[in-house]
Design a protein around this motif. Structure first.
Motif, short mmCIF file in Angstrom:
data_model
loop_
_atom_site.label_atom_id
_atom_site.label_comp_id
_atom_site.label_asym_id
_atom_site.label_seq_id
_atom_site.Cartn_x
_atom_site.Cartn_y
_atom_site.Cartn_z
N ALA A 39 2.61 6.44 -7.00
CA ALA A 39 1.51 7.13 -7.68
C ALA A 39 1.56 8.62 -7.40
N GLY A 40 1.83 8.98 -6.14
CA GLY A 40 1.90 10.38 -5.77
C GLY A 40 2.99 11.12 -6.52
N VAL A 41 4.18 10.50 -6.61
CA VAL A 41 5.29 11.15 -7.32
C VAL A 41 4.94 11.36 -8.79
N LEU A 96 0.84 -1.21 0.00
CA LEU A 96 0.00 0.00 0.00
C LEU A 96 0.87 1.25 0.00
N ALA A 97 1.89 1.27 0.88
CA ALA A 97 2.72 2.48 1.01
C ALA A 97 3.51 2.73 -0.26
N VAL A 98 4.09 1.67 -0.83
CA VAL A 98 4.91 1.86 -2.04
C VAL A 98 4.05 2.33 -3.21
N ILE A 145 2.00 11.41 -10.30
CA ILE A 145 0.89 12.34 -10.52
C ILE A 145 1.35 13.77 -10.29
N TYR A 146 2.19 13.99 -9.27
CA TYR A 146 2.66 15.36 -9.03
C TYR A 146 3.51 15.85 -10.19
N ARG A 147 4.43 15.01 -10.67
CA ARG A 147 5.28 15.45 -11.79
C ARG A 147 4.45 15.67 -13.05
N ASN A 177 1.18 3.90 -3.09
CA ASN A 177 0.72 5.26 -2.82
C ASN A 177 1.82 6.27 -3.12
N TYR A 178 3.05 5.94 -2.70
CA TYR A 178 4.17 6.85 -2.89
C TYR A 178 4.49 7.05 -4.37
#
Lengths: 143, 119
Positions: free
Chosen positions: A28-30, A21-23, A32-34, A25-26
């Motif tokens: 995907a976040g990176v 879950l953590a990996v 999507i932000y970029r 989420n992390y």
């Protein structure tokens, strides 16, 4: 109390679930932000201004990056002198239109002084689950 | 030794993921509180699977410091475009408080996992 073998199995299962879950989420976040920053920098707002005697004619064009929904709210174009005083302000609402034209009387102060021009546009942005209100700069070209 | 190294890397990553979630939480799919729960669960698993509490303390403190250093450099790489320093200052205070809370939660969970494991 659980037995030792059973407990270590449960612990390992919970650990694996949490790591996955953590990996995910992390990463995907990176990404999507970029992607969001890249699309935001691809979005361009241009303005062309022409002078005709004492008339100011302008054309505004907003080009959103593909995949991102842009809802323009308004625009403001400031003419200011080298001490930072505003000489003339042109502003209007856009309410979703990607093109706009304006035509106004030029103020007399603009003839006599050196001036510079900047512009801002408030836009609402929608991409995936993100929705934000931002103030984007307008690239103003004087002809 | 291998277990300690693996848990050290895992805890470093999870602390860094929490800092990322605190700053850019809007962009990641899962909600922030879920990541806090994940930190607590992983710390509990760490507490259960270690033999002595000194190793747990070493892993938690060491990985917290390592994650802080890594986050400092990685976050300035991720958010290199944003230049609004005022907004960053306000959010950074909130973030430091949250990070401290996460560290305490994580330590307490590891201790509870260590206390109530079955031998």
């Amino acid at each position: 109390m659980l037995s030792v073998a059973k407990q270590s199995k449960t612990v390992r299962f919970i650990l694996m679930l949490c790591i996955i879950l953590a990996v995910s989420n992390y990463t995907a976040g990176v990404f999507i932000y970029r992607g969001y920053v890249k699309r935001l920098s691809e979005t361009s707002i241009n303005c062309w201004i022409t002078f005709e005697q004492d008339l100011l004619r302008g054309k505004i064009e907003i080009k959103p990056a593909d995949g991102m929904k842009v809802f323009p709210v308004d625009y403001q174009i400031y003419f200011y002198d080298d001490r930072g005083n505003t000489l003339q302000l042109i502003a209007d609402s856009l309410s979703g239109k990607l093109h706009a034209d304006f035509e106004t009387q030029m103020k007399e102060k603009l003839f006599s002084k050196q001036w510079q021009v900047v512009g801002y546009s408030n836009v609402k942005i929608r991409w995936l689950w993100l929705s934000m209100s931002l103030s984007l700069p307008i690239e103003v070209q004087v002809e | 030794m291998r277990k300690i190294a693996l848990f050290f890397i895992l805890m470093t990553f999870i602390y860094h993921a929490v800092v990322f979630e605190l700053i850019l939480g809007k962009f990641s799919p899962l909600p922030s509180y879920l990541l806090w729960i994940i930190v607590a669960l992983i710390s509990w698993a760490l507490g259960v699977s270690m033999e002595s509490f000194s190793k747990i303390l070493f892993i938690i403190i060491g990985s917290f410091i390592a994650a802080g250093i890594i986050s400092y450099f990685l976050m300035s790489f991720y958010i290199r475009e944003s230049v609004v320093s005022l907004v960053q200052m306000i959010t950074l205070k909130m973030i430091s408080v949250s990070v401290l809370t996460i560290f305490i939660i994580s330590s307490v969970c590891a201790f509870l996992g260590y206390m109530f494991r079955s031998r």
